[in-house]
Write a protein that holds these residues in place. Structure first.
Motif, PDB file in Angstrom:
ATOM      1  N   HIS A   1       0.810  -1.222   0.000  1.00  0.00           N
ATOM      2  CA  HIS A   1       0.000   0.000   0.000  1.00  0.00           C
ATOM      3  C   HIS A   1       0.842   1.271   0.000  1.00  0.00           C
ATOM      4  N   ALA A   2       1.799   1.335   0.930  1.00  0.00           N
ATOM      5  CA  ALA A   2       2.511   2.613   1.084  1.00  0.00           C
ATOM      6  C   ALA A   2       3.461   2.902  -0.075  1.00  0.00           C
ATOM      7  N   ILE A   3       4.426   1.997  -0.304  1.00  0.00           N
ATOM      8  CA  ILE A   3       5.453   2.306  -1.313  1.00  0.00           C
ATOM      9  C   ILE A   3       4.840   2.438  -2.705  1.00  0.00           C
ATOM     10  N   ARG A   4       3.913   1.560  -3.022  1.00  0.00           N
ATOM     11  CA  ARG A   4       3.348   1.613  -4.371  1.00  0.00           C
ATOM     12  C   ARG A   4       2.640   2.918  -4.665  1.00  0.00           C
ATOM     13  N   ASN A   5       2.056   3.506  -3.636  1.00  0.00           N
ATOM     14  CA  ASN A   5       1.414   4.799  -3.867  1.00  0.00           C
ATOM     15  C   ASN A   5       2.395   5.955  -3.770  1.00  0.00           C
ATOM     16  N   ALA A   6       3.378   5.797  -2.864  1.00  0.00           N
ATOM     17  CA  ALA A   6       4.292   6.919  -2.633  1.00  0.00           C
ATOM     18  C   ALA A   6       5.283   7.094  -3.775  1.00  0.00           C
ATOM     19  N   ILE A   7       5.469   6.053  -4.591  1.00  0.00           N
ATOM     20  CA  ILE A   7       6.514   6.086  -5.607  1.00  0.00           C
ATOM     21  C   ILE A   7       6.128   6.966  -6.812  1.00  0.00           C
TER      22      ILE A   7
END
Lengths: 314, 321
Positions: A226-232
């Motif tokens: 959830h986090a990295i995939r959106n933050a990237i």
């Protein structure tokens, strides 16, 4: 979507045209003479050369000639080395390209990892350390990093251990490629990690992360899925400019590590006022980077379904 | 009538209404000001003053500036004076009445003075280039953002085309055709450097011009010039200052980069970039001659970068207490 793609492609073509215009007219505004370095050539030989390069024709005709030749992949003949510019580029560019690609991968992976780590450890010692590295990376020019790495890692390590692990210069075996790539990547890595940290902090405080936590997902699943995939996402938008800064930055790193890439030819061409070589190299780099940015822009819409680029103005 | 209502409600409730007391509004407490009124700028500078880290970076930059200004004035040596007796001397070298704090270079020139002269050149280039970019960017971005429509469309398309070409390539091309010198670097850098600031200012102006205070000013009959100069520019100044601080390190870097590929200022002069370039040749034997300019470049860029971050926080109205 289709309109957007067409518009972006149209812009890329316009930008390439403007770049051609700039390279062409600037090279013609140069003071001095491309034959100035040659040993006293006879008037007849000089005239023959001028006729050969079309330097006696009206400027507009020269420009049209220049564009049609460039479109065919013929960037003229270097006035310094007397070899076709395109031949020099095709022999030297693979080195620069590999160096650039390695650095880009290194900067992206390292930057995303460092930025995410800092965001997860927000306010703790890990965050401070990671951001210290990032700010150093932004503040120390790549040629200094290159020279320091060359001195302390290749030379001193070699003297300390007795065997050579990282070659001092050149581009031969796998290990010799690490230090130049690292030196070139360092600044971009820092930029990416700062961006990634901000974006990650934003994502981590959003509602869907709370939902994921509430439904009992493991920490690693939350971070990876959830986090990295959106933050990237914001990182992907800057990849175009980052690629530009890495490829142009390669000029100095190539000089420090004596890598036979484009940078060396470009710097020599500048010093010897080799019109065609400078224009050819600049044009080649410019077109390459304009295309890279175009691809990144178009990919952005494919990767992130939330972005409706057709309605976005900028 | 009021009392009646309350009574009616209380009939259905189990709670005794006499347990409560009607206090009404305390007008005095409403008029009390939560905090003393301070202007935006006072607030921001107050926060910077309290921030110890920011003060340290301001002090470092001030020290570098003082060094650049005074070292060449008070040093017994000049930047091009050669001491053949002791070349490539180390730190704190002294022999007879010769004393070189930072040692000497390959030609026996005093590095303490040369680095100060280099600081003058590098800082002058960086600050003037950034100041020019800033003025051009504000004018261009302000006009484009304020008028919008066709004007904005045309102006932004031009910016997009310039922005599409890597700026270093254009700077290098300009440096090739212009005569060598300090002003050339400034001019070359400013021809493309204003684009970033213009985009930023345009975005901010577009956001601001829809706000009530601008509409109010328009309703009162203020002219475009007055609105731009009195209402819009003061409101974007904080953004501009932050980006100015963050643009200076990139200008210092560009100067060093150009010097490094041989497009720097001509030989008798020196900048941090040319000094680093000279140092790298003999780096493996005399590392000091690269480390010193590298240290000055890095510490200055670092201070400007971190100070910019701190200023951004200080100017952020969301963090205002």
């Amino acid at each position: 979507m289709k309109n957007y793609i067409l518009k972006r492609i149209g812009f890329a073509i316009l930008t390439v045209f403007v770049l051609m215009l700039i390279t062409f007219f600037m090279m013609h505004a140069l003071p001095g003479d491309p034959f100035i370095g040659d040993k006293a050539i006879s008037e007849a030989a000089k005239n023959a050369l001028i006729a050969k390069y079309g330097l006696d024709k009206p400027i507009l005709e020269q420009f049209v000639m220049y564009i049609t030749n460039a479109l065919r992949g013929d960037l003229g003949i270097s006035m310094g080395t007397n070899r076709p510019v395109m031949a020099t580029i095709t022999s030297a560019f693979p080195y620069s390209f590999e160096l650039g690609l390695r650095s880009l991968v290194f900067a992206t992976v390292g930057g995303v990892a460092l930025g995410s780590y800092a965001a997860l450890k927000r306010g703790k010692a890990g965050d401070t350390c990671a951001m210290l590295v990032a700010v150093l990376g932004v503040s120390v020019p790549s040629f200094i990093v290159a020279a320091l790495l060359q001195f302390f890692i290749s030379l001193k390590l070699q003297q300390a251990v007795g065997i050579q692990i990282f070659a001092i210069s050149g581009w031969t075996n796998e290990f010799s490629k690490w230090l130049p790539s690292l030196a070139l990547a360092f600044g971009s890595l820092a930029t990416i990690s700062r961006l990634m940290r901000t974006s990650m902090l934003d994502v981590l405080s959003s509602d869907y992360i709370k939902t994921a936590k509430a439904k009992g997902l493991s920490n690693s699943a939350i971070i990876w899925r959830h986090a990295i995939r959106n933050a990237i996402m914001p990182v992907i938008t800057v990849l175009g400019p980052i690629a530009a800064s890495i490829l142009t930055g390669a000029f100095v790193v190539e000089k420090v590590f004596a890598i036979p890439g484009m940078g060396r030819f470009f710097v020599t061409a500048i010093q010897s006022q080799d019109y065609t070589m400078i224009a050819g190299t600049t044009l080649f780099y410019g077109v390459f980077l304009i295309l890279a940015t175009l691809v990144v822009d178009l990919l952005y819409g494919v990767i992130d379904p939330r972005v409706n680029i057709s309605s976005a103005k900028e | 009538m009021e009392d009646k209502k309350i009574k009616n409600y209380s009939i259905q409730s189990d709670i005794d209404q006499n347990a409560f007391e009607h206090v009404g509004q305390d007008l005095d407490s409403m008029n009390e000001i939560a905090r003393p009124s301070i202007s935006f700028w006072k607030d921001a500078f107050g926060r910077i003053k309290r921030d110890k880290v920011a003060i340290i970076f301001i002090a470092i930059l001030a020290a570098v500036a003082l060094y650049a200004i005074f070292a060449p004035v008070f040093s017994p040596y000049t930047m091009s004076e050669q001491h053949y007796a002791h070349m490539n001397a180390g730190m704190f070298f002294s022999e007879g009445d010769c004393f070189h704090i930072f040692g000497t270079d390959t030609l026996g020139r005093d590095l303490f003075v040369r680095l100060a002269e280099g600081a003058r050149v590098s800082l002058f280039i960086a600050i003037s280039a950034v100041a020019i970019n800033c003025v051009l960017g504000i004018i261009y971005g302000g006009i484009s953002g304020y008028f919008g429509g066709v004007v904005d469309n045309v102006m932004m398309r031009i910016v997009e085309v310039i922005n599409g070409i890597p700026y270093l390539l254009i700077v290098i091309l300009l440096m090739v055709i212009l005569p060598r010198g300090i002003m050339t670097i400034v001019i070359a850098y400013s021809t493309v450097g204003w684009v970033g600031m213009a985009r930023l200012v345009r975005g901010e102006v577009m956001r601001l011009k829809e706000q009530e205070f601008v509409i109010a000013a328009k309703t009162l009959g203020a002219s475009s010039t007055r609105i731009i100069s009195r209402h819009l520019i003061p409101n974007i100044l904080s953004l501009v200052i932050v980006n100015l601080t963050l643009a200076i390190p990139s200008a210092i870097f560009t100067e060093a980069f150009l010097s490094f590929i041989g497009l720097g200022i001509p030989v008798p002069g020196a900048s941090w970039g040319t000094l680093a370039n000279d140092g790298i040749v003999i780096f493996q034997r005399f590392p000091l001659q690269l480390i010193l300019p590298a240290f000055f470049i890095s510490i200055t860029m670092l201070s400007f970068n971190l100070l910019g971050d701190k200023l951004r926080d200080a100017f952020d109205p969301k963090l205002r207490r």
